[in-house]
Every structure is written in structure tokens, then in C-alpha cells.
Design an enzyme around this catalytic site. Structure first.
Site, PDB file in Angstrom:
ATOM      1  N   ASP A  21      -5.280  -4.605  -6.755  1.00 51.93           N
ATOM      2  CA  ASP A  21      -4.778  -5.983  -6.750  1.00 51.93           C
ATOM      3  C   ASP A  21      -5.774  -7.038  -6.285  1.00 51.93           C
ATOM      4  OD1 ASP A  21      -4.582  -5.058  -4.165  1.00 51.93           O
ATOM      5  OD2 ASP A  21      -2.433  -5.438  -3.931  1.00 51.93           O
ATOM      6  N   CYS A  74      -0.695  -7.732  -1.233  1.00 51.22           N
ATOM      7  CA  CYS A  74      -0.685  -6.602  -0.277  1.00 51.22           C
ATOM      8  C   CYS A  74       0.458  -6.743   0.727  1.00 51.22           C
ATOM      9  CB  CYS A  74      -1.975  -6.562   0.524  1.00 51.22           C
ATOM     10  SG  CYS A  74      -3.485  -6.613  -0.427  1.00 51.22           S
ATOM     11  N   ARG A 120     -16.554  -7.110 -10.486  1.00 49.13           N
ATOM     12  CA  ARG A 120     -16.236  -5.692 -10.670  1.00 49.13           C
ATOM     13  C   ARG A 120     -15.854  -5.434 -12.129  1.00 49.13           C
ATOM     14  NH1 ARG A 120     -12.243  -5.608  -5.353  1.00 49.13           N
ATOM     15  NH2 ARG A 120     -13.891  -5.775  -3.798  1.00 49.13           N
ATOM     16  N   HIS A 131      -7.733  -0.335  -4.048  1.00 49.98           N
ATOM     17  CA  HIS A 131      -6.588  -1.113  -4.529  1.00 49.98           C
ATOM     18  C   HIS A 131      -6.912  -2.016  -5.723  1.00 49.98           C
ATOM     19  CE1 HIS A 131      -4.940  -0.461  -0.228  1.00 49.98           C
ATOM     20  NE2 HIS A 131      -4.881   0.626  -0.968  1.00 49.98           N
ATOM     21  N   ASP A 190       0.827  -1.210   0.000  1.00 53.96           N
ATOM     22  CA  ASP A 190       0.000   0.000   0.000  1.00 53.96           C
ATOM     23  C   ASP A 190       0.857   1.254   0.000  1.00 53.96           C
ATOM     24  OD1 ASP A 190      -1.863  -1.951   0.393  1.00 53.96           O
ATOM     25  OD2 ASP A 190      -2.750  -1.098   2.206  1.00 53.96           O
ATOM     26  N   ASP A 200      -2.565   5.515  -3.066  1.00 57.79           N
ATOM     27  CA  ASP A 200      -1.952   4.372  -2.392  1.00 57.79           C
ATOM     28  C   ASP A 200      -1.167   3.607  -3.454  1.00 57.79           C
ATOM     29  OD1 ASP A 200      -3.234   4.993  -0.019  1.00 57.79           O
ATOM     30  OD2 ASP A 200      -4.146   2.991   0.230  1.00 57.79           O
TER      31      ASP A 200
END
Ligand code: ABU
Length: 381
Positions: A254, A359, A271, A252, A114, A204
Site C-alpha cells: 500500500d 495502514c 519502485r 506492504h 497489517d 501480512d
């Protein structure tokens, strides 16, 4: 440190998500907090002891299990000859302040991805957009100082720290969000109407998917348009592609859209991309975009702000080898069919500490150079 790495002068080098990994940072769960409320976010987990407005450390037994899985993952990487560094946790329960604000707690240092964006020989400390995470870069400073001493070509950068004053956030955003109808929420998704204003650049590092010359930047709830523009101006030799998807208050890239290796990307099956021309862009460059498998979980795990889609939050060790959360059987099968060697890694207990395998890591060194994987650009993408 392995013998191989002892003889390597270049410490920092990583241009993409797949070249052979030689050196990585793996986070720690120590002292992670359910962070105190702030304009950027609110936590409301009454069933697990943290109703709206409350905050505090995640339970010790959860922390112990998460650290066991993180240590196990670090060892697995080291056994494969990869150098692993770890951050230095702070007391995240402390109150922090700047001249503009006071914040009753910090967050943690489980997800280095991040905070740290590696582009070639450069590591950029991201701005972050939550007050609880404003000082998180300090956990990585001992490592960055060391790389700076070891590697004469390492470019150590920090994006301008945003003031994160009240005018960085839309007023009463979360109260207004809760009052929205489904149609209004849908409109917010199409209009990218997230909590950040455009007062200052914010991003981020985990919102950026790296594919050599091309960087895909998620216009998420923690990365604003000014943040995308800062990256564009800061990295003039790269092509910056802002992307967005059908998801409310996204965070994010990922667990949403992952560039796995040249010619292959993994897309979240729920998504859907909203960015004009995005899928055409991948097709025109002969990239296959496959929908991810069904995740193991149906819902968010307890005390986690990370979704079940951590199923696609993976770490490539080289273009053929992928680390996947061991509970994600269907996802592992799909990778197997795609010709990848799958390494199952038990990781579910880490989720509440801020993410999955991608992450929990930040690239320091991968072999390889900056290549052009998308020679056919599309106007407007
Ligand atoms: N930090 C990755 C979390 C993404 C997600 O929950 O979808």
C-alpha cells in the site's frame, strides 16, 4: 453507532479498496515499541536513541501526538457517518514466547491493516512473519468476537500460525545483507531473496490489494511464496496475482501499488514493477496506471520503518473521495486533477507507529459486491 448501521444486519462485507465505506477499524498508538531484535528484522537508529540491538517504547510525547492524529481521523470518519471501532492495546513491552522461541518485546496495534484481511464476509487474521507481531491479533479479538455475535454470516478465519522457528529465516540474513555489494543487492531484488524461507506460509494482510475477484499480493520481505499459495488455496473463487517491484526488503503493497477505484491505479514512481505482464494486464483491462506525485519527505522520518512513500498510503471513502496525509500537497493536487475529492488528514506523527492512513485502518464494511474488474486475464500473470 449511526442509525443507518443500527439497522444493518450484515456487519462484515468489503470486496475492494473503494466502495462506500461504512465501518472501519482505526488503530491506536498506545505503548508501541521499537521492537527487540529478532531474525526477521533489526532496528538500527543510533541518532534517535535506538542503536542496533536496543529496543524500548517510542517516546511518550510522540505517542501522544500520534494518538491525537488517530483520534482526529476517527472523528472525521464518524462525522461522515462511518462506524469506527478501535483495538484493545496489550502491554507491548512484555516478553513473549512459544515452545520455539522467546522474544523480548512485542510491537503495537497502530496498523490493523497489517493483521486483518477482509474479503467479502470474511476477515482473515494474517500469519505475520515477525515474532514481535505473532500475538498482535489479540488486540482485535474483542472486536472480532463482537462481529461474530452480531453477524450470523461473518466468516472469522485465522491463517495457520507459523511456528517462526529459526528455520523460518535465512541464517544471518541481515549480517550477510550488510556485506553485499550494490550488484549483489540488485541480484537479491530480482531473485526475491528476502529473509523468510519457504518453511511455512507467511503473509501480512497489508501485502494484499483488493479489487473484487482479483487480489494483488506483494511477494515482499514479510510474504513468502507459500503465503501466496495459502491465499490461493483459501480463496478459490478469487484470482491471486503475486506481484513484485524494484525495491530491497520491501514491506506492504500500500505504498507501492494501489488500486484506487475501477479503472485507476497509482504506481510508486521509484519502485518499478518487475512482475512479467503486470502493466499489460492493467492496460488490457482499460485501467490507467498513473505514477504517484513526489512525496513531501526525502527520507524515513525518525524512528520509523515506513518510507516517505506513505504519501500514497491513502484511504478511499467511496470511488470519488480520498483521505490523504495533509502534508502531501503534490499528491493531493494530483488526486484533485484525477477528479477525486481530497480530504486532507494530518497524519505525519503516526508514521513511526507503523504507517499511514491505509495502514492505520482495516475495512469492516463497504457497500457493494464481488465484481470482476479484470475480465481479460493474461496467461502467466
Ligand atoms: N506499511 C507500509 C510501509 C510501506 C513503506 O514504507 O514503503
Amino acid at each position: 453507532m449511526t442509525a443507518q448501521n443500527e439497522t444493518r444486519n450484515t456487519i462484515v462485507n468489503s470486496w475492494n479498496e473503494w466502495d462506500p465505506l461504512k465501518h472501519v477499524i482505526v488503530g491506536r498508538a498506545d505503548g508501541t515499541m521499537v521492537q527487540a531484535p529478532e531474525p526477521a528484522i533489526e532496528r538500527d537508529w543510533p541518532d534517535h536513541g535506538f542503536p542496533l540491538g536496543t529496543y524500548g517504547p517510542l517516546p511518550k510525547e510522540m505517542e501522544t501526538r500520534a494518538n491525537q492524529q488517530l483520534d482526529n481521523f476517527a472523528k472525521l470518519l464518524e462525522d461522515r457517518g462511518i462506524r469506527v471501532d478501535r483495538p484493545t492495546p496489550l502491554d507491548f513491552s512484555q516478553e513473549v514466547r512459544t515452545p520455539d522461541w522467546e522474544q523480548n518485546s512485542m510491537f503495537g496495534c497502530m496498523p490493523p491493516r497489517d493483521v486483518l484481511l477482509t474479503v467479502g464476509n470474511e476477515i482473515i487474521e494474517a500469519t505475520m512473519s515477525q515474532r514481535a507481531r505473532w500475538y498482535e491479533y489479540l488486540c482485535y479479538r474483542p472486536l472480532l468476537e463482537q462481529y461474530f455475535k452480531e453477524d450470523p454470516n461473518f466468516r472469522w478465519e485465522a491463517a495457520p500460525k507459523p511456528r517462526l522457528a529459526d528455520n523460518n529465516y535465512k541464517k544471518d540474513y541481515w549480517r550477510e545483507w550488510d556485506k553485499k555489494s550494490e550488484a549483489e543487492k540488485e541480484r537479491a531484488i530480482y531473485e526475491l531473496d528476502w529473509v523468510l524461507t519457504e518453511k511455512e506460509p507467511c503473509f501480512d494482510a497489508a501485502d494484499i490489494g483488493r479489487a473484487g475477484k482479483d487480489l494483488f499480493v506483494y511477494r515482499s520481505s514479510v510474504t513468502n511464496e507459500a503465503g501466496v499459495e495459502w491465499l490461493r488455496r483459501h480463496l478459490p473463487n478469487h484470482r491471486i496475482h503475486p506481484v513484485w517491484f524494484y525495491e530491497d526488503n520491501p514491506i506492504h503493497i500500500d505504498a507501492t501499488f494501489v488500486v484506487l477505484r475501477p479503472g485507476l491505479a497509482l504506481a510508486n514512481r521509484k519502485r518499478k514493477p518487475l512482475t512479467p505482464n503486470m502493466l499489460e494486464f492493467f492496460k488490457k483491462n482499460d485501467w490507467e496506471v498513473v505514477e504517484c506525485a513526489k512525496p513531501f519527505l526525502d527520507d524515513y522520518p525518525p524512528l520509523s520503518f515506513c518510507s516517505p512513500w506513505l504519501s500514497m498510503n491513502t484511504l478511499m471513502l467511496d470511488p470519488k473521495t480520498i483521505c490523504v496525509d495533509a502534508q502531501e500537497k503534490e499528491q493531493m493536487e494530483q488526486f484533485d486533477k484525477l477528479g477525486l475529492e481530497v480530504i486532507p488528514v494530518p497524519f505525519i506523527d503516526v508514521s513511526a507507529f507503523g504507517g499511514g492512513l491505509h495502514c492505520a485502518t482495516a475495512d469492516v464494511y463497504r457497500e457493494g459486491n464481488c465484481e470482476d474488474y479484470f475480465p481479460h486475464q493474461i496467461e502467466g500473470f
